[in-house]
Design a protein around this motif. Structure first.
Motif, PDB file in Angstrom:
ATOM      1  N   ALA A  66       0.840  -0.964   0.046  1.00 27.18           N
ATOM      2  CA  ALA A  66       0.062   0.109  -0.340  1.00 27.18           C
ATOM      3  C   ALA A  66       0.788   0.912   0.056  1.00 27.18           C
ATOM      4  CB  ALA A  66      -1.014  -0.220   1.451  1.00 27.18           C
ATOM      5  N   ASP A  67       1.907   0.960   0.666  1.00 26.41           N
ATOM      6  CA  ASP A  67       3.009   2.426   0.590  1.00 26.41           C
ATOM      7  C   ASP A  67       3.868   2.813  -0.062  1.00 26.41           C
ATOM      8  OD1 ASP A  67       2.693   3.107   3.666  1.00 26.41           O
ATOM      9  OD2 ASP A  67       4.164   2.435   4.064  1.00 26.41           O
ATOM     10  N   ILE A  68       4.228   1.736  -1.232  1.00 28.96           N
ATOM     11  CA  ILE A  68       4.865   1.386  -2.759  1.00 28.96           C
ATOM     12  C   ILE A  68       3.721   2.458  -3.415  1.00 28.96           C
ATOM     13  CG2 ILE A  68       5.722  -0.005  -4.689  1.00 28.96           C
ATOM     14  CD1 ILE A  68       6.771  -1.571  -1.892  1.00 28.96           C
ATOM     15  N   LYS A  69       2.412   2.042  -3.496  1.00 28.63           N
ATOM     16  CA  LYS A  69       1.391   2.099  -3.907  1.00 28.63           C
ATOM     17  C   LYS A  69       1.562   4.063  -3.832  1.00 28.63           C
ATOM     18  CE  LYS A  69      -1.321  -1.871  -5.149  1.00 28.63           C
ATOM     19  NZ  LYS A  69      -2.835  -2.435  -4.884  1.00 28.63           N
ATOM     20  N   LYS A  70       1.575   3.743  -3.248  1.00 25.40           N
ATOM     21  CA  LYS A  70       1.271   5.593  -2.492  1.00 25.40           C
ATOM     22  C   LYS A  70       2.660   6.473  -2.497  1.00 25.40           C
ATOM     23  CE  LYS A  70      -2.005   4.058   1.031  1.00 25.40           C
ATOM     24  NZ  LYS A  70      -2.192   4.357   2.042  1.00 25.40           N
ATOM     25  N   GLY A  71       3.357   5.908  -2.997  1.00 19.61           N
ATOM     26  CA  GLY A  71       5.303   6.466  -3.113  1.00 19.61           C
ATOM     27  C   GLY A  71       5.279   6.866  -1.637  1.00 19.61           C
ATOM     28  N   LYS A  72       4.836   6.637  -0.343  1.00 21.55           N
ATOM     29  CA  LYS A  72       5.070   6.238   0.465  1.00 21.55           C
ATOM     30  C   LYS A  72       6.248   5.745   1.340  1.00 21.55           C
ATOM     31  CE  LYS A  72       2.952   6.380   5.055  1.00 21.55           C
ATOM     32  NZ  LYS A  72       1.254   6.250   5.785  1.00 21.55           N
ATOM     33  N   ASN A  73       7.218   6.138   2.049  1.00 18.24           N
ATOM     34  CA  ASN A  73       8.331   5.262   2.497  1.00 18.24           C
ATOM     35  C   ASN A  73       9.579   5.135   1.821  1.00 18.24           C
ATOM     36  OD1 ASN A  73       7.584   5.752   5.061  1.00 18.24           O
ATOM     37  ND2 ASN A  73       6.438   4.874   5.443  1.00 18.24           N
ATOM     38  N   VAL A  74       9.479   5.336   0.020  1.00 20.91           N
ATOM     39  CA  VAL A  74       9.995   5.200  -0.095  1.00 20.91           C
ATOM     40  C   VAL A  74      10.860   5.995  -0.847  1.00 20.91           C
ATOM     41  CG1 VAL A  74       9.822   4.092  -2.975  1.00 20.91           C
ATOM     42  CG2 VAL A  74       7.850   3.710  -1.915  1.00 20.91           C
ATOM     43  N   SER A  75      11.949   5.256  -1.051  1.00 24.70           N
ATOM     44  CA  SER A  75      13.215   5.796  -1.735  1.00 24.70           C
ATOM     45  C   SER A  75      13.824   6.177  -2.810  1.00 24.70           C
ATOM     46  CB  SER A  75      14.654   5.376  -0.976  1.00 24.70           C
ATOM     47  OG  SER A  75      15.510   4.705  -1.303  1.00 24.70           O
ATOM     48  N   GLN A  76      14.819   6.717  -3.431  1.00 20.31           N
ATOM     49  CA  GLN A  76      15.379   6.245  -4.401  1.00 20.31           C
ATOM     50  C   GLN A  76      16.039   5.780  -4.614  1.00 20.31           C
ATOM     51  OE1 GLN A  76      17.195  10.990  -4.632  1.00 20.31           O
ATOM     52  NE2 GLN A  76      18.981   9.965  -4.765  1.00 20.31           N
ATOM     53  N   SER A  77      16.594   5.293  -5.673  1.00 13.63           N
ATOM     54  CA  SER A  77      17.831   4.232  -6.086  1.00 13.63           C
ATOM     55  C   SER A  77      19.377   4.950  -5.829  1.00 13.63           C
ATOM     56  CB  SER A  77      17.516   3.948  -7.341  1.00 13.63           C
ATOM     57  OG  SER A  77      17.253   3.764  -8.437  1.00 13.63           O
ATOM     58  N   PHE A  78      19.916   4.281  -5.182  1.00 12.36           N
ATOM     59  CA  PHE A  78      21.571   4.973  -5.404  1.00 12.36           C
ATOM     60  C   PHE A  78      22.431   3.841  -6.836  1.00 12.36           C
ATOM     61  CE2 PHE A  78      18.864   6.442  -1.959  1.00 12.36           C
ATOM     62  CZ  PHE A  78      19.187   7.794  -2.049  1.00 12.36           C
ATOM     63  N   ASN A  79      23.071   4.731  -7.162  1.00 11.20           N
ATOM     64  CA  ASN A  79      24.201   3.676  -7.587  1.00 11.20           C
ATOM     65  C   ASN A  79      25.869   2.927  -6.596  1.00 11.20           C
ATOM     66  OD1 ASN A  79      22.476   3.612 -10.465  1.00 11.20           O
ATOM     67  ND2 ASN A  79      23.592   6.045 -11.067  1.00 11.20           N
ATOM     68  N   ASN A  80      25.605   3.582  -5.677  1.00 11.47           N
ATOM     69  CA  ASN A  80      26.558   3.636  -4.733  1.00 11.47           C
ATOM     70  C   ASN A  80      26.659   3.959  -3.336  1.00 11.47           C
ATOM     71  OD1 ASN A  80      27.673   6.372  -4.105  1.00 11.47           O
ATOM     72  ND2 ASN A  80      27.847   6.363  -5.928  1.00 11.47           N
ATOM     73  N   ALA A  81      27.596   3.528  -2.466  1.00  9.31           N
ATOM     74  CA  ALA A  81      26.974   3.419  -0.894  1.00  9.31           C
ATOM     75  C   ALA A  81      26.971   4.850  -0.778  1.00  9.31           C
ATOM     76  CB  ALA A  81      27.489   2.326  -0.052  1.00  9.31           C
ATOM     77  N   LYS A  82      28.429   5.743  -0.564  1.00  6.52           N
ATOM     78  CA  LYS A  82      28.595   7.015  -0.391  1.00  6.52           C
ATOM     79  C   LYS A  82      27.162   8.004  -0.531  1.00  6.52           C
ATOM     80  CE  LYS A  82      31.466  10.702  -1.702  1.00  6.52           C
ATOM     81  NZ  LYS A  82      32.484  11.414  -2.887  1.00  6.52           N
ATOM     82  N   ASP A  83      26.306   7.688  -1.903  1.00  8.79           N
ATOM     83  CA  ASP A  83      25.037   8.619  -2.137  1.00  8.79           C
ATOM     84  C   ASP A  83      24.242   7.998  -1.679  1.00  8.79           C
ATOM     85  OD1 ASP A  83      26.731   9.575  -4.473  1.00  8.79           O
ATOM     86  OD2 ASP A  83      25.912   8.734  -5.871  1.00  8.79           O
ATOM     87  N   LEU A  84      23.704   7.051  -0.824  1.00  7.57           N
ATOM     88  CA  LEU A  84      22.882   7.100   0.233  1.00  7.57           C
ATOM     89  C   LEU A  84      23.343   6.697   1.834  1.00  7.57           C
ATOM     90  CD1 LEU A  84      20.638   4.797   0.793  1.00  7.57           C
ATOM     91  CD2 LEU A  84      22.220   2.707   1.226  1.00  7.57           C
ATOM     92  N   ILE A  85      25.101   6.985   1.553  1.00  3.82           N
ATOM     93  CA  ILE A  85      25.398   7.405   2.890  1.00  3.82           C
ATOM     94  C   ILE A  85      24.605   8.882   2.728  1.00  3.82           C
ATOM     95  CG2 ILE A  85      26.659   7.662   4.796  1.00  3.82           C
ATOM     96  CD1 ILE A  85      28.127   5.166   3.646  1.00  3.82           C
ATOM     97  N   ALA A  86      25.296   9.959   2.157  1.00  2.29           N
ATOM     98  CA  ALA A  86      24.900  11.622   1.894  1.00  2.29           C
ATOM     99  C   ALA A  86      23.368  11.515   1.601  1.00  2.29           C
ATOM    100  CB  ALA A  86      25.354  11.793   0.979  1.00  2.29           C
ATOM    101  N   ASP A  87      22.534  10.686   1.834  1.00  2.00           N
ATOM    102  CA  ASP A  87      21.386  10.610   1.300  1.00  2.00           C
ATOM    103  C   ASP A  87      20.535  10.810   2.853  1.00  2.00           C
ATOM    104  OD1 ASP A  87      18.841  11.447  -0.311  1.00  2.00           O
ATOM    105  OD2 ASP A  87      18.137   9.883   0.693  1.00  2.00           O
ATOM    106  N   LEU A  88      20.673   9.580   3.448  1.00  2.00           N
ATOM    107  CA  LEU A  88      20.301   9.200   4.578  1.00  2.00           C
ATOM    108  C   LEU A  88      20.952  10.694   6.023  1.00  2.00           C
ATOM    109  CD1 LEU A  88      21.169   5.583   4.486  1.00  2.00           C
ATOM    110  CD2 LEU A  88      18.869   6.438   5.174  1.00  2.00           C
ATOM    111  N   ARG A  89      22.344  11.184   5.728  1.00  2.00           N
ATOM    112  CA  ARG A  89      22.365  12.154   6.439  1.00  2.00           C
ATOM    113  C   ARG A  89      21.659  13.447   6.069  1.00  2.00           C
ATOM    114  NH1 ARG A  89      28.373  10.070   6.651  1.00  2.00           N
ATOM    115  NH2 ARG A  89      28.575   8.635   8.097  1.00  2.00           N
ATOM    116  N   LYS A  90      21.571  13.432   5.053  1.00  2.00           N
ATOM    117  CA  LYS A  90      20.505  14.642   4.698  1.00  2.00           C
ATOM    118  C   LYS A  90      19.439  14.947   5.763  1.00  2.00           C
ATOM    119  CE  LYS A  90      20.360  14.298   0.451  1.00  2.00           C
ATOM    120  NZ  LYS A  90      19.647  14.555  -0.909  1.00  2.00           N
ATOM    121  N   LYS A  91      18.149  14.006   6.386  1.00  2.00           N
ATOM    122  CA  LYS A  91      17.506  13.137   6.254  1.00  2.00           C
ATOM    123  C   LYS A  91      16.859  12.797   7.582  1.00  2.00           C
ATOM    124  CE  LYS A  91      15.370  11.866   2.662  1.00  2.00           C
ATOM    125  NZ  LYS A  91      15.121  10.738   1.797  1.00  2.00           N
TER     126      LYS A  91
END
Length: 91
Positions: A66-91
């Motif tokens: 249900a969340d996926i259908k609503k676009g809720k609790n869904v993050s973008q995809s990342f090409n590497n761990a560095k970008d993922l960690i940077a995105d997590l730290r922004k939030k």
């Protein structure tokens, strides 16, 4: 030509088998006949049941879908761990 086979089984096993067959929309005799045909054709017996989530897991999966259908609790995809960690730290 049909014939009758008398098979002794534990009462609980029979009841559970009948319930499962009914859930699949089949009479137990169809299930048993298919097992016999497979046994004849393959010369072996295979026992398996599709994996089914328990009630708690099914409810969780329903919420996630249900969340996926609503676009809720869904993050973008990342090409590497560095970008993922940077995105997590922004939030």
């Amino acid at each position: 030509m049909k014939t009758i086979i008398n098979v002794k089984a534990d009462r609980d096993t029979k009841i559970k088998a009948q319930r499962l067959a009914k859930e699949l929309g089949l009479p137990l005799s169809v299930v048993i006949n298919q097992y016999l045909k497979d046994f004849i054709q393959q010369g072996k017996i295979t026992f398996s049941q599709p994996l089914m989530p328990n009630t708690r897991t099914r409810k969780m999966l329903d919420r996630v879908l249900a969340d996926i259908k609503k676009g809720k609790n869904v993050s973008q995809s990342f090409n590497n761990a560095k970008d993922l960690i940077a995105d997590l730290r922004k939030k």
